[in-house]
Enzyme design. Structure first.
Site, PDB file in Angstrom:
ATOM      1  N   ASP A  10      42.144  36.031  41.431  1.00 42.87           N
ATOM      2  CA  ASP A  10      42.444  34.783  40.731  1.00 42.87           C
ATOM      3  C   ASP A  10      42.877  33.768  41.782  1.00 42.87           C
ATOM      4  O   ASP A  10      43.770  34.057  42.590  1.00 42.87           O
ATOM      5  CB  ASP A  10      43.573  34.976  39.716  1.00 42.87           C
ATOM      6  CG  ASP A  10      43.183  35.885  38.556  1.00 42.87           C
ATOM      7  OD1 ASP A  10      42.021  36.330  38.516  1.00 42.87           O
ATOM      8  OD2 ASP A  10      44.041  36.152  37.697  1.00 42.87           O
ATOM      9  N   ASP A 132      40.294  36.989  24.816  1.00 42.82           N
ATOM     10  CA  ASP A 132      41.685  37.427  24.939  1.00 42.82           C
ATOM     11  C   ASP A 132      42.201  37.743  23.542  1.00 42.82           C
ATOM     12  O   ASP A 132      42.123  36.891  22.648  1.00 42.82           O
ATOM     13  CB  ASP A 132      42.548  36.332  25.565  1.00 42.82           C
ATOM     14  CG  ASP A 132      42.148  36.017  26.996  1.00 42.82           C
ATOM     15  OD1 ASP A 132      41.467  36.846  27.624  1.00 42.82           O
ATOM     16  OD2 ASP A 132      42.519  34.931  27.485  1.00 42.82           O
TER      17      ASP A 132
END
Length: 244
Positions: A10, A132
């Site tokens: 990330d 998610d």
């Protein structure tokens, strides 16, 4: 179905970071130069990696094209990447920059009619739908939106089935409660999704701690696993995970 291990990075402000449960205020930094890490992934035998643009995820406008180009030029890695996809042109630009697959997340929940069209236009092998999810008190898997502050009007199961009917081949599903927590993956969730979506490569994401967790995800029927914090903190050997 082959099983793919995705070492993950990330990126925020050019740095390798991890967020705790997606919270930008709970960031841990792991250094300023991501490229050597990607070279190490390739040297240990990885064929794919997962790359997230956290700046773009917040503000839009994918910023990692130069890094993506460098990874493709200097390693053998295929790259699954996303962050900040706001429309069709973003998908095209990221693919043109060298991505093997583009990850489409919040837009997949908010504008499914549009995203379904991308599966046909770009090819289902070039798109990873990322959802998610969070389990509610009744045991239903909901899809939190607007910074995870409220639930979408469709459940994980219903939306995943819709995309599967449209030809989806790759689904990345994160149990929000486990993201960045090193608490182990939610194996029951991945068993459920793998049974619900035959022919779809479900990627386990969130909580993977060690090689045993990777093996368990594979046994649950997953087509892949995302390895983030455990690799960055050297709790896991990538070569061993790849051998699962």
């Amino acid at each position: 179905m082959s099983f793919i291990v995705y070492p993950a990075l990330d990126i925020r402000d050019g740095r390798v970071v991890r967020l705790r449960q997606g919270d930008y205020a709970q960031e841990t930094s792991y250094g300023d130069d991501p490229l050597p890490r990607t070279q190490a992934f390739a040297a240990q035998g990885a064929q794919w990696m997962h790359l997230v643009d956290l700046d773009a995820a917040r503000a839009g406008g994918y910023t990692l094209a130069p890094l993506l180009s460098s990874i493709r030029a200097q390693t053998t890695l295929q790259v699954q990447t996303g962050g900040g996809v706001r429309g069709r042109d973003d998908v095209a630009r990221i693919l043109d920059a060298g991505a093997g697959r583009v990850v489409v997340g919040s837009l997949a929940v908010r504008r499914p009619d549009e995203v379904v069209g991308w599966l046909e236009e770009f090819g289902a092998e070039r798109i990873t739908i990322a959802l998610d999810a969070r389990q509610d008190a009744q045991g239903q898997w909901q899809l939190p939106v607007h910074g995870w502050t409220e639930n979408a009007d469709v459940t994980l199961d219903d939306l995943a089935r819709r995309y599967a009917r449209a030809g989806m081949r790759h689904l990345l599903c994160t149990d929000i409660a486990r993201d960045g927590m090193l608490a182990g993956p939610n194996i029951s969730l991945y068993q459920h999704l793998s049974a619900l979506l035959p022919g779809v490569a479900v990627q386990a994401s969130g909580g993977i701690r060690d090689v045993a967790d990777v093996a368990e995800a594979r046994a649950a029927g997953c087509g892949g696993a995302i390895l983030g914090k455990a690799l960055l903190e050297q709790r896991m050997d990538l070569a061993e995970a790849l051998a699962c």
